[in-house]
Motif scaffolding. Structure first.
Motif, PDB file in Angstrom:
ATOM      1  N   THR A   1       0.944  -1.307   0.160  1.00 42.49           N
ATOM      2  CA  THR A   1      -0.073   0.005  -0.087  1.00 42.49           C
ATOM      3  C   THR A   1       0.942   1.277  -0.162  1.00 42.49           C
ATOM      4  OG1 THR A   1      -1.783  -1.072   1.154  1.00 42.49           O
ATOM      5  CG2 THR A   1      -1.879   1.477   1.280  1.00 42.49           C
TER       6      THR A   1
ATOM      7  N   SER B   1      -8.525 -10.955  -2.647  1.00 44.81           N
ATOM      8  CA  SER B   1      -9.123  -9.756  -2.310  1.00 44.81           C
ATOM      9  C   SER B   1      -8.021  -8.804  -1.806  1.00 44.81           C
ATOM     10  CB  SER B   1      -9.890 -10.105  -1.069  1.00 44.81           C
ATOM     11  OG  SER B   1     -10.793  -8.840  -0.417  1.00 44.81           O
ATOM     12  N   ALA B   2      -6.988  -8.986  -1.174  1.00 41.19           N
ATOM     13  CA  ALA B   2      -5.959  -8.163  -1.100  1.00 41.19           C
ATOM     14  C   ALA B   2      -5.354  -7.657  -2.102  1.00 41.19           C
ATOM     15  CB  ALA B   2      -4.692  -8.722   0.089  1.00 41.19           C
TER      16      ALA B   2
ATOM     17  N   THR C   1      -7.947  -5.145  -3.965  1.00 42.50           N
ATOM     18  CA  THR C   1      -7.832  -4.048  -3.312  1.00 42.50           C
ATOM     19  C   THR C   1      -6.727  -3.246  -3.599  1.00 42.50           C
ATOM     20  OG1 THR C   1      -9.213  -4.949  -1.438  1.00 42.50           O
ATOM     21  CG2 THR C   1      -8.074  -2.702  -1.096  1.00 42.50           C
TER      22      THR C   1
ATOM     23  N   GLU D   1      -7.071  -1.596  -6.889  1.00 43.74           N
ATOM     24  CA  GLU D   1      -7.823  -0.309  -7.070  1.00 43.74           C
ATOM     25  C   GLU D   1      -7.066   0.856  -6.390  1.00 43.74           C
ATOM     26  OE1 GLU D   1     -11.735   1.614  -4.935  1.00 43.74           O
ATOM     27  OE2 GLU D   1     -11.773  -0.641  -5.338  1.00 43.74           O
TER      28      GLU D   1
ATOM     29  N   TRP E   1     -16.905  -5.627  -6.667  1.00 46.07           N
ATOM     30  CA  TRP E   1     -16.215  -4.569  -6.603  1.00 46.07           C
ATOM     31  C   TRP E   1     -14.872  -4.492  -7.599  1.00 46.07           C
ATOM     32  CZ3 TRP E   1     -11.488  -5.327  -4.519  1.00 46.07           C
ATOM     33  CH2 TRP E   1     -11.644  -6.271  -3.266  1.00 46.07           C
ATOM     34  N   ALA E   2     -14.328  -5.907  -7.632  1.00 43.52           N
ATOM     35  CA  ALA E   2     -13.154  -6.017  -8.167  1.00 43.52           C
ATOM     36  C   ALA E   2     -13.169  -5.749  -9.742  1.00 43.52           C
ATOM     37  CB  ALA E   2     -12.305  -7.446  -7.865  1.00 43.52           C
TER      38      ALA E   2
END
Length: 362
Positions: free
Chosen positions: A51, A79-80, A83, A86, A143-144
């Protein structure tokens, strides 16, 4: 005309901000990939650091080199990374293998190639927002939206064939062109089994580099690396007949008597004392600028698309050295003239032969 891209790989010791800063510097120097070792007991957890790396950069691709399907549930991994895609604007990539240090420090074994391949398919689809079946339950990350390129690491025929069937790229942890050629035959077979084009699969050679006129000193900087590779060789010899593997990959481990994961990827580790100089010279990129340039040429001829520079050498985390171009890895990337042609600009890409992709089409 195709190019050789350069990546850089860090072992994420504290503080996390250091790796974000160095990724920003790597991007400024023209590196196209920034990777982190993913072994959550030996080093810090990679996903928060990703991140930070994504927030301080705009172009460089980011990912683990490598994760595995068992440290985290594959739905967590998907999922990680979705995210982070995004957050980064779609710049995440995933290097993945069966699991070495992350598993062995817990007293666990690597996962099977079959599990690796199945979980790669699941993670790819789930991270892109497609529905998957997970233990018989239909799930989807609604949402991906970004595709996640997957690079599979391996040395053995089964893992390399699996990479040919499902991966966007292959990671081979060494810089020995002859062994890489041996590996690629199995990637090609896997691609053919799946009806894919072998030429669509990217090939990464991952290894440390150290530019120096003092070859003995350079060897001391990277002796740890063939010792690391020996862990995978030991595993290969448990699953294959030695006669089916290249002697240039296996013979040197006869002198090995132990490996201490507490000193994993550390210069001067006692467990690396068994590694002979000729193996260091083949597995790593060391010596003068000209010797290093010649090895890069040989990797291109073998079909390599990316050289991933392991920075675990002296001043390997030095902000000042990288910024000023004094770090030996940056020197390697900058001294990139091949066959009289420079890639130009700040990008450390190296042009291939005019025919493209070396001898991979033979």
């Amino acid at each position: 005309m195709a190019r050789l891209s350069f990546g850089v790989c860090f072992a994420p010791d504290p503080p996390p901000s250091r790796w974000a800063d160095l990724t920003k510097l790597a991007e400024a120097q023209g590196f196209e990939y920034a990777w982190l070792f993913d072994s959550h007991v030996l080093w810090q957890e990679v996903y928060p650091i990703f991140t930070l790396m994504a927030a301080t950069t705009s172009r460089i691709k980011i990912g683990p080199c490598v994760t595995n399907p068992a440290t985290r549930d594959p739905t967590v991994t998907a999922s990680a990374l979705a995210t982070l895609n995004e957050i980064s604007g779609g710049r995440m990539v995933m290097g993945i293998g069966r699991g070495d240090s992350a598993r062995r420090v817990l007293g666990q074994k690597p996962v099977s190639v079959e599990q690796l391949e199945a979980d790669c398919r699941l993670i790819r689809d789930l991270a892109a927002g497609r529905e998957v079946s997970y233990d018989g339950v239909k799930i989807r990350l609604k949402w991906a939206e970004h595709e996640l390129p997957i690079w599979i690491a391996g040395y053995g025929p089964k893992a390399l064939r699996a990479a040919g069937r499902v991966a966007d790229g292959v990671i081979i942890q060494l810089a020995d062109p002859a062994i890489i050629r041996w590996c690629l035959q199995f990637v090609r077979e896997g691609a053919q089994e799946a009806g894919r084009s072998f030429d669509d699969i990217k090939i990464q050679a991952a290894a440390p580099a150290f530019i120096s006129n003092d070859l003995a000193a350079a060897r001391d900087q990277v002796r740890w690396f063939p010792a690391l590779v020996s862990n995978h060789v030991v595993d290969l010899l448990k699953r294959y007949d030695a006669q089916d593997l290249p002697k240039t990959l296996t013979d040197y481990i006869k002198a090995r008597d132990h490996y201490d994961y507490a000193d994993h990827v550390k210069r001067g580790a006692a467990h690396a004392d068994f590694v002979p100089d000729d193996v260091i010279d083949r597995f790593c990129v060391i010596g003068t600028v000209e010797q290093s340039r010649q090895r890069i040429e040989e990797l291109i001829d073998a079909g390599v698309d990316q050289f991933n520079l392991y920075l675990m050498v002296e001043n390997g985390g030095g902000d000042r050295e990288i910024r000023r171009g004094h770090h030996p890895g940056v020197q390697l990337a900058r001294r990139r003239t091949i066959h009289g042609q420079s890639a130009g600009g700040a990008n450390p890409g190296v042009r291939e032969h005019a025919q493209g992709r070396g001898d991979r089409k033979t």
